[in-house]
Design a protein around this motif. Structure first.
Motif, PDB file in Angstrom:
ATOM      1  N   LEU A 176       0.799  -1.222   0.000  1.00  0.00           N
ATOM      2  CA  LEU A 176       0.000   0.000   0.000  1.00  0.00           C
ATOM      3  C   LEU A 176       0.834   1.276   0.000  1.00  0.00           C
ATOM      4  CD1 LEU A 176      -2.676  -1.140   2.608  1.00  0.00           C
ATOM      5  CD2 LEU A 176      -2.866  -1.151   0.107  1.00  0.00           C
ATOM      6  N   VAL A 177       2.135   1.142   0.176  1.00  0.00           N
ATOM      7  CA  VAL A 177       3.024   2.311   0.268  1.00  0.00           C
ATOM      8  C   VAL A 177       3.581   2.654  -1.106  1.00  0.00           C
ATOM      9  CG1 VAL A 177       5.228   3.091   1.212  1.00  0.00           C
ATOM     10  CG2 VAL A 177       3.636   1.858   2.657  1.00  0.00           C
ATOM     11  N   ARG A 178       3.513   3.914  -1.461  1.00  0.00           N
ATOM     12  CA  ARG A 178       4.031   4.352  -2.768  1.00  0.00           C
ATOM     13  C   ARG A 178       5.525   4.678  -2.716  1.00  0.00           C
ATOM     14  NH1 ARG A 178       0.361   4.820  -6.668  1.00  0.00           N
ATOM     15  NH2 ARG A 178      -1.794   5.213  -6.127  1.00  0.00           N
ATOM     16  N   ASP A 179       5.996   5.209  -1.597  1.00  0.00           N
ATOM     17  CA  ASP A 179       7.405   5.576  -1.470  1.00  0.00           C
ATOM     18  C   ASP A 179       8.260   4.306  -1.474  1.00  0.00           C
ATOM     19  OD1 ASP A 179       9.833   6.868  -0.906  1.00  0.00           O
ATOM     20  OD2 ASP A 179       9.492   6.708   1.261  1.00  0.00           O
ATOM     21  N   PRO A 180       9.131   4.128  -2.481  1.00  0.00           N
ATOM     22  CA  PRO A 180       9.886   2.875  -2.596  1.00  0.00           C
ATOM     23  C   PRO A 180      10.838   2.616  -1.425  1.00  0.00           C
ATOM     24  CG  PRO A 180      10.475   4.393  -4.371  1.00  0.00           C
ATOM     25  CD  PRO A 180       9.361   5.017  -3.613  1.00  0.00           C
ATOM     26  N   VAL A 181      11.423   3.648  -0.834  1.00  0.00           N
ATOM     27  CA  VAL A 181      12.326   3.436   0.304  1.00  0.00           C
ATOM     28  C   VAL A 181      11.531   2.933   1.507  1.00  0.00           C
ATOM     29  CG1 VAL A 181      13.941   4.520   1.916  1.00  0.00           C
ATOM     30  CG2 VAL A 181      14.016   5.126  -0.510  1.00  0.00           C
ATOM     31  N   ARG A 182      10.418   3.559   1.766  1.00  0.00           N
ATOM     32  CA  ARG A 182       9.571   3.127   2.888  1.00  0.00           C
ATOM     33  C   ARG A 182       9.047   1.711   2.657  1.00  0.00           C
ATOM     34  NH1 ARG A 182       4.012   5.549   4.358  1.00  0.00           N
ATOM     35  NH2 ARG A 182       3.600   4.435   6.273  1.00  0.00           N
ATOM     36  N   ARG A 183       8.667   1.420   1.414  1.00  0.00           N
ATOM     37  CA  ARG A 183       8.185   0.074   1.079  1.00  0.00           C
ATOM     38  C   ARG A 183       9.273  -0.961   1.345  1.00  0.00           C
ATOM     39  NH1 ARG A 183       6.122   0.959  -3.749  1.00  0.00           N
ATOM     40  NH2 ARG A 183       8.111   0.754  -4.797  1.00  0.00           N
ATOM     41  N   GLU A 184      10.492  -0.673   0.910  1.00  0.00           N
ATOM     42  CA  GLU A 184      11.601  -1.605   1.121  1.00  0.00           C
ATOM     43  C   GLU A 184      11.910  -1.780   2.602  1.00  0.00           C
ATOM     44  OE1 GLU A 184      12.975  -3.661  -1.027  1.00  0.00           O
ATOM     45  OE2 GLU A 184      11.665  -2.868  -2.578  1.00  0.00           O
ATOM     46  N   ARG A 185      11.798  -0.732   3.385  1.00  0.00           N
ATOM     47  CA  ARG A 185      12.000  -0.853   4.840  1.00  0.00           C
ATOM     48  C   ARG A 185      11.016  -1.857   5.435  1.00  0.00           C
ATOM     49  NH1 ARG A 185      11.719   5.132   5.431  1.00  0.00           N
ATOM     50  NH2 ARG A 185      13.819   5.866   5.021  1.00  0.00           N
ATOM     51  N   LEU A 186       9.771  -1.783   5.008  1.00  0.00           N
ATOM     52  CA  LEU A 186       8.753  -2.715   5.512  1.00  0.00           C
ATOM     53  C   LEU A 186       9.074  -4.155   5.098  1.00  0.00           C
ATOM     54  CD1 LEU A 186       5.589  -0.556   4.840  1.00  0.00           C
ATOM     55  CD2 LEU A 186       6.373  -1.361   7.086  1.00  0.00           C
ATOM     56  N   ILE A 187       9.485  -4.326   3.870  1.00  0.00           N
ATOM     57  CA  ILE A 187       9.838  -5.670   3.395  1.00  0.00           C
ATOM     58  C   ILE A 187      11.032  -6.211   4.179  1.00  0.00           C
ATOM     59  CG2 ILE A 187      10.736  -6.965   1.411  1.00  0.00           C
ATOM     60  CD1 ILE A 187       8.995  -5.014  -0.331  1.00  0.00           C
ATOM     61  N   LEU A 188      12.023  -5.374   4.399  1.00  0.00           N
ATOM     62  CA  LEU A 188      13.197  -5.798   5.169  1.00  0.00           C
ATOM     63  C   LEU A 188      12.839  -6.148   6.606  1.00  0.00           C
ATOM     64  CD1 LEU A 188      15.767  -3.254   3.756  1.00  0.00           C
ATOM     65  CD2 LEU A 188      15.884  -5.751   3.524  1.00  0.00           C
ATOM     66  N   GLU A 189      11.881  -5.442   7.162  1.00  0.00           N
ATOM     67  CA  GLU A 189      11.436  -5.740   8.524  1.00  0.00           C
ATOM     68  C   GLU A 189      10.942  -7.186   8.625  1.00  0.00           C
ATOM     69  OE1 GLU A 189       7.729  -4.334  11.280  1.00  0.00           O
ATOM     70  OE2 GLU A 189       8.764  -2.760  10.165  1.00  0.00           O
ATOM     71  N   ALA A 190      10.309  -7.662   7.565  1.00  0.00           N
ATOM     72  CA  ALA A 190       9.776  -9.023   7.550  1.00  0.00           C
ATOM     73  C   ALA A 190      10.804 -10.061   7.131  1.00  0.00           C
ATOM     74  CB  ALA A 190       8.572  -9.096   6.611  1.00  0.00           C
ATOM     75  N   THR A 191      11.827  -9.658   6.389  1.00  0.00           N
ATOM     76  CA  THR A 191      12.693 -10.663   5.766  1.00  0.00           C
ATOM     77  C   THR A 191      14.141 -10.699   6.241  1.00  0.00           C
ATOM     78  OG1 THR A 191      13.235  -9.172   3.940  1.00  0.00           O
ATOM     79  CG2 THR A 191      11.344 -10.653   3.642  1.00  0.00           C
ATOM     80  N   SER A 192      14.630  -9.631   6.854  1.00  0.00           N
ATOM     81  CA  SER A 192      16.055  -9.562   7.180  1.00  0.00           C
ATOM     82  C   SER A 192      16.284  -9.227   8.646  1.00  0.00           C
ATOM     83  CB  SER A 192      16.736  -8.498   6.307  1.00  0.00           C
ATOM     84  OG  SER A 192      18.083  -8.328   6.696  1.00  0.00           O
ATOM     85  N   ILE A 193      17.292  -9.857   9.222  1.00  0.00           N
ATOM     86  CA  ILE A 193      17.655  -9.552  10.611  1.00  0.00           C
ATOM     87  C   ILE A 193      18.790  -8.534  10.695  1.00  0.00           C
ATOM     88  CG2 ILE A 193      16.896 -11.768  11.509  1.00  0.00           C
ATOM     89  CD1 ILE A 193      20.205 -12.123  11.618  1.00  0.00           C
ATOM     90  N   ARG A 194      19.346  -8.143   9.573  1.00  0.00           N
ATOM     91  CA  ARG A 194      20.494  -7.223   9.574  1.00  0.00           C
ATOM     92  C   ARG A 194      20.012  -5.777   9.702  1.00  0.00           C
ATOM     93  NH1 ARG A 194      24.956  -9.512   5.485  1.00  0.00           N
ATOM     94  NH2 ARG A 194      26.184  -8.006   6.627  1.00  0.00           N
ATOM     95  N   ILE A 195      19.451  -5.471  10.845  1.00  0.00           N
ATOM     96  CA  ILE A 195      18.822  -4.181  11.096  1.00  0.00           C
ATOM     97  C   ILE A 195      19.786  -3.025  10.848  1.00  0.00           C
ATOM     98  CG2 ILE A 195      17.762  -2.748  12.897  1.00  0.00           C
ATOM     99  CD1 ILE A 195      16.733  -5.440  14.088  1.00  0.00           C
ATOM    100  N   ASP A 196      21.049  -3.210  11.190  1.00  0.00           N
ATOM    101  CA  ASP A 196      22.033  -2.142  11.004  1.00  0.00           C
ATOM    102  C   ASP A 196      22.226  -1.759   9.541  1.00  0.00           C
ATOM    103  OD1 ASP A 196      23.137  -4.776  10.771  1.00  0.00           O
ATOM    104  OD2 ASP A 196      25.147  -3.922  10.819  1.00  0.00           O
ATOM    105  N   GLU A 197      21.832  -2.633   8.636  1.00  0.00           N
ATOM    106  CA  GLU A 197      22.010  -2.366   7.210  1.00  0.00           C
ATOM    107  C   GLU A 197      20.703  -2.054   6.483  1.00  0.00           C
ATOM    108  OE1 GLU A 197      24.175  -5.560   5.452  1.00  0.00           O
ATOM    109  OE2 GLU A 197      25.837  -5.375   6.863  1.00  0.00           O
TER     110      GLU A 197
END
Length: 146
Positions: free
Chosen positions: A28-49
């Motif tokens: 539902l998010v149009r901003d690609p950076v914000r969208r990718e942050r949400l996807i990373l929240e679900a898929t990656s543990i490398r929070i620092d990156e």
């Protein structure tokens, strides 16, 4: 990697509620950076990156944008996939202990169904190649050598 199939697990095992929430919000998010942050929240543990990864992934979005329609098609395809009874090709399955998207039990059941070995990464999230690429290379190299 992090395999699941309709005939081997319940929907809540195949995609956790927290991850589902992130995926829906991301669509539902149009901003690609914000969208990718949400996807990373679900898929990656490398929070620092996450910030650098989100910006890099968002830059790719300008060249090959992901449509909501395509994302929904991928989710629909995942809901229909059944694991076969076996494979003719030797296969190594890899899974992550800290996968917030798909429960590792799905990969355990998949490996048992097809008679394949399974290695479980103790620290990575769903995106194993992003979270621990060296671990993948080590286990794949050992498996190929055997």
């Amino acid at each position: 990697m992090n395999s699941s199939a309709k005939n081997l697990g319940h929907p809540f095992e195949r995609m956790g509620m927290g991850a589902l929430s992130c995926v829906v919000r991301a669509m539902l998010v149009r901003d690609p950076v914000r969208r990718e942050r949400l996807i990373l929240e679900a898929t990656s543990i490398r929070i620092d990156e996450h910030e650098a990864m989100a910006e890099a992934s968002a830059a790719l979005d300008a060249f090959a944008p992901m449509s909501v329609k395509h994302a929904l098609r991928q989710l629909a395809a995942a809901t229909r996939f059944d694991a076969p009874d076996g494979l003719h090709t030797p296969t190594l399955l890899l899974a992550a202990e800290r996968d917030r998207l798909a429960n590792r039990i799905c990969s355990e059941r998949f490996a048992a169904k097809i008679g394949a070995p399974l290695e479980i990464n103790p620290i990575a999230g769903h995106d194993l190649p992003r979270d621990d690429p060296e671990w993948i290379c080590t286990h794949a190299t050992r498996w190929f050598a055997s």
